[in-house]
Motif scaffolding. Sequence first.
Motif, PDB file in Angstrom:
ATOM      1  N   LEU A   1      18.725  -0.170  18.443  1.00  0.00           N
ATOM      2  CA  LEU A   1      19.958  -0.387  19.216  1.00  0.00           C
ATOM      3  C   LEU A   1      19.886   0.177  20.637  1.00  0.00           C
ATOM      4  N   ALA A   2      19.056   1.212  20.815  1.00  0.00           N
ATOM      5  CA  ALA A   2      19.038   1.885  22.121  1.00  0.00           C
ATOM      6  C   ALA A   2      18.848   0.918  23.296  1.00  0.00           C
ATOM      7  N   PRO A   3      17.882  -0.019  23.243  1.00  0.00           N
ATOM      8  CA  PRO A   3      17.696  -0.908  24.405  1.00  0.00           C
ATOM      9  C   PRO A   3      18.867  -1.868  24.650  1.00  0.00           C
ATOM     10  N   MET A   4      19.720  -2.038  23.665  1.00  0.00           N
ATOM     11  CA  MET A   4      20.867  -2.929  23.850  1.00  0.00           C
ATOM     12  C   MET A   4      21.818  -2.392  24.926  1.00  0.00           C
ATOM     13  N   ARG A   5      21.820  -1.078  25.075  1.00  0.00           N
ATOM     14  CA  ARG A   5      22.637  -0.500  26.146  1.00  0.00           C
ATOM     15  C   ARG A   5      22.157  -0.992  27.503  1.00  0.00           C
ATOM     16  N   TYR A   6      20.833  -1.047  27.649  1.00  0.00           N
ATOM     17  CA  TYR A   6      20.287  -1.494  28.944  1.00  0.00           C
ATOM     18  C   TYR A   6      20.514  -2.978  29.156  1.00  0.00           C
ATOM     19  N   LEU A   7      20.525  -3.736  28.057  1.00  0.00           N
ATOM     20  CA  LEU A   7      20.839  -5.171  28.177  1.00  0.00           C
ATOM     21  C   LEU A   7      22.214  -5.360  28.811  1.00  0.00           C
TER      22      LEU A   7
ATOM     23  N   GLU B   1      23.828  -3.164  30.544  1.00  0.00           N
ATOM     24  CA  GLU B   1      23.780  -2.651  31.916  1.00  0.00           C
ATOM     25  C   GLU B   1      23.279  -3.752  32.857  1.00  0.00           C
ATOM     26  N   SER B   2      22.246  -4.471  32.411  1.00  0.00           N
ATOM     27  CA  SER B   2      21.716  -5.539  33.275  1.00  0.00           C
ATOM     28  C   SER B   2      22.704  -6.702  33.363  1.00  0.00           C
ATOM     29  N   LEU B   3      23.458  -6.943  32.284  1.00  0.00           N
ATOM     30  CA  LEU B   3      24.497  -7.987  32.357  1.00  0.00           C
ATOM     31  C   LEU B   3      25.576  -7.594  33.383  1.00  0.00           C
ATOM     32  N   ALA B   4      25.919  -6.316  33.408  1.00  0.00           N
ATOM     33  CA  ALA B   4      26.915  -5.854  34.390  1.00  0.00           C
ATOM     34  C   ALA B   4      26.404  -6.092  35.809  1.00  0.00           C
ATOM     35  N   LYS B   5      25.100  -5.897  36.005  1.00  0.00           N
ATOM     36  CA  LYS B   5      24.522  -6.138  37.347  1.00  0.00           C
ATOM     37  C   LYS B   5      24.611  -7.614  37.727  1.00  0.00           C
ATOM     38  N   LEU B   6      24.358  -8.486  36.749  1.00  0.00           N
ATOM     39  CA  LEU B   6      24.482  -9.928  37.021  1.00  0.00           C
ATOM     40  C   LEU B   6      25.925 -10.261  37.397  1.00  0.00           C
ATOM     41  N   GLY B   7      26.858  -9.663  36.671  1.00  0.00           N
ATOM     42  CA  GLY B   7      28.272  -9.881  36.975  1.00  0.00           C
ATOM     43  C   GLY B   7      28.607  -9.443  38.389  1.00  0.00           C
ATOM     44  N   LYS B   8      28.025  -8.324  38.800  1.00  0.00           N
ATOM     45  CA  LYS B   8      28.288  -7.813  40.146  1.00  0.00           C
ATOM     46  C   LYS B   8      27.716  -8.758  41.203  1.00  0.00           C
ATOM     47  N   GLN B   9      26.505  -9.255  40.933  1.00  0.00           N
ATOM     48  CA  GLN B   9      25.911 -10.220  41.877  1.00  0.00           C
ATOM     49  C   GLN B   9      26.763 -11.477  41.990  1.00  0.00           C
TER      50      GLN B   9
ATOM     51  N   ALA C   1      36.349  -8.706  35.995  1.00  0.00           N
ATOM     52  CA  ALA C   1      36.471  -8.279  34.600  1.00  0.00           C
ATOM     53  C   ALA C   1      35.131  -8.380  33.879  1.00  0.00           C
ATOM     54  N   ASP C   2      34.305  -9.360  34.240  1.00  0.00           N
ATOM     55  CA  ASP C   2      32.996  -9.498  33.588  1.00  0.00           C
ATOM     56  C   ASP C   2      32.195  -8.193  33.665  1.00  0.00           C
ATOM     57  N   ILE C   3      32.237  -7.571  34.825  1.00  0.00           N
ATOM     58  CA  ILE C   3      31.472  -6.331  35.024  1.00  0.00           C
ATOM     59  C   ILE C   3      31.980  -5.258  34.056  1.00  0.00           C
ATOM     60  N   GLU C   4      33.304  -5.171  33.962  1.00  0.00           N
ATOM     61  CA  GLU C   4      33.904  -4.163  33.077  1.00  0.00           C
ATOM     62  C   GLU C   4      33.650  -4.492  31.606  1.00  0.00           C
ATOM     63  N   ARG C   5      33.658  -5.781  31.291  1.00  0.00           N
ATOM     64  CA  ARG C   5      33.384  -6.184  29.899  1.00  0.00           C
ATOM     65  C   ARG C   5      32.015  -5.665  29.454  1.00  0.00           C
ATOM     66  N   CYS C   6      31.056  -5.778  30.335  1.00  0.00           N
ATOM     67  CA  CYS C   6      29.700  -5.328  29.995  1.00  0.00           C
ATOM     68  C   CYS C   6      29.656  -3.805  29.846  1.00  0.00           C
ATOM     69  N   LYS C   7      30.371  -3.119  30.722  1.00  0.00           N
ATOM     70  CA  LYS C   7      30.386  -1.645  30.639  1.00  0.00           C
ATOM     71  C   LYS C   7      31.058  -1.191  29.347  1.00  0.00           C
TER      72      LYS C   7
ATOM     73  N   ARG D   1      29.440   1.034  26.254  1.00  0.00           N
ATOM     74  CA  ARG D   1      30.025   2.274  25.707  1.00  0.00           C
ATOM     75  C   ARG D   1      30.208   2.161  24.188  1.00  0.00           C
ATOM     76  N   HIS D   2      30.591   0.972  23.751  1.00  0.00           N
ATOM     77  CA  HIS D   2      30.813   0.803  22.310  1.00  0.00           C
ATOM     78  C   HIS D   2      29.486   0.905  21.541  1.00  0.00           C
ATOM     79  N   ILE D   3      28.440   0.391  22.132  1.00  0.00           N
ATOM     80  CA  ILE D   3      27.120   0.508  21.482  1.00  0.00           C
ATOM     81  C   ILE D   3      26.761   1.989  21.326  1.00  0.00           C
ATOM     82  N   GLU D   4      27.050   2.769  22.364  1.00  0.00           N
ATOM     83  CA  GLU D   4      26.757   4.206  22.291  1.00  0.00           C
ATOM     84  C   GLU D   4      27.561   4.877  21.169  1.00  0.00           C
ATOM     85  N   ILE D   5      28.807   4.458  21.057  1.00  0.00           N
ATOM     86  CA  ILE D   5      29.654   5.007  19.981  1.00  0.00           C
ATOM     87  C   ILE D   5      29.058   4.650  18.610  1.00  0.00           C
ATOM     88  N   CYS D   6      28.598   3.414  18.485  1.00  0.00           N
ATOM     89  CA  CYS D   6      28.051   2.975  17.191  1.00  0.00           C
ATOM     90  C   CYS D   6      26.752   3.705  16.858  1.00  0.00           C
TER      91      CYS D   6
END
Length: 500
Positions: free
Chosen positions: A416-422, A424-432, A442-448, A452-457
């Motif tokens: 699961l650990a690398p899913m956090r980075y996935l 994170e990279s989706l948030a970057k695409l949203g920002k671009q 909202a897309d950027i926030e959705r990814c963030k 966070r939820h992955i970290e909780i899990c």
Amino acid sequence: MLKIWMVDFAREQSPTLDHLYHYATIAQRSGYDALGLYLEHRFAFAATPWSHGKGAITPSQIEHLQAEFPSLQIIPFINLLGHFEGFLYTEEGREYREENFSGLQACPSNPKFVSLCEQIIDETIAIFKSNIIHIGGDETAQLGKCTRCQERMKGQAEDEKAWLYREHFSPLLQRVIDSGRRPAIWGDMFLERPDALKNIPTNTLIFDWQYENGVKETAPKFAGYDVIACPTTAVYNAAWMHIERTENNVRQCAQDAHDLDLAGFCLTTWEQTLLNPYDSIFPAVEWASAVADNPAWETSLVDSFGEAKEWATALGIELEKMGGVWAASGHRHKLKCRLLLAGNPFLAWLHHRDEVQNGRDKELLLIIEKSIHYAPNEECKNVSLALRAMVEALMIMDEAHKHYAARQPDAAISKLAPMRYLFESLAKLGKQNHERIGGSLADIERCKIAKRHIEICIQRIRDYENGELGYLPAFEVLTNHRFTPHDQACWWLVNKWANE
Ligand SMILES: [Zn+2]
């Protein structure tokens, strides 16, 4: 025949003035007479100072846009009953709702709401020079839900909901006429409730939206009114856009508009959100204008993508052929919604894990990798990269589950650990996408939020996989927002009503 391209700014689009100029340039260059701005709550109305979300379009932007593009009609599409949700879910707007914390419709029997509609019309007319003023009216599925509406409409007509609808809209349409402009309204509610058309001013333009086939069957039902045929780019239900469905729909609507001698053609383009940026479909917008002029125009939609043709073939044709969640359906794209809308990407695993089982993941990735290879620009590449990350996220969750079920917590966590980075990279695409074309904030926030939820899990797996609870919660329970240790029977799920 009037040709309009309607842009949907209501899915949290946040255009700068330069972005608006870009849209207008595309419209003008493609040969449209008008650019429609579908606004909902994304316009900074003086009447609703409480609804101005960051990046909402401003009156000053419209003034500049109109001055810069004097030959392009800038048509406002406002919403005065249904699709009022962007207002209703603010603190000041909640008093206008038809139902408690549900749906997207305001109450037509609330005098304060009616007065607000009048103010919004007056303001729109003062700012927009367009002859046509579109006041919405679609998808009012909550007609007559509240007690005030029920009491008012009782016994008024055979079809009480039709009565309620026309009682609301007739005076608003007349208000536009009295200001010297031409009112327009969507046609769907009249098709559903023909009696609603009684008393609707005959000068009203009806926008008949039909997103499959054409308007041959429906447009004649508006006898006595001028009708605009409205096809769409099949995006809301697609990974990117369904090429074949879009091509058929646009050509058929164009043909029907010619055959029935309709007043116009309006290409609607909806919901370029969930990491699917608007500029990725601009070639389709230009193509549709040529088809509106000549429904038999020889260039196919996919050919119109030019240097992006291979990319469009992969995402718009080959991916659809994979079926499952990728097929053209009448439903919003379930995988994307489940990954991004509810703040819990594990919902996508729960419902769509078969998409990455039995070798299907490799087939999907092959198509998406091909599209990445052929993507000629950032907008195309970002669509592809987002889709790859979504499939990879599903694969990761499915592998993590296998380890979890086998009581291998460390392996599940390291999956699961690398899913956090996935994410994170989706948030970057949203920002671009946001910076390049005013895409959803909202897309950027959705990814963030997903990250966070992955970290909780991951933490929950650490805490509870060792048998500490005396039982092992099912993976979908452990990864749910409402997971509660010791609530083994999931009363939060059994008593769903308590969460409404
Ligand atoms: Zn009501």
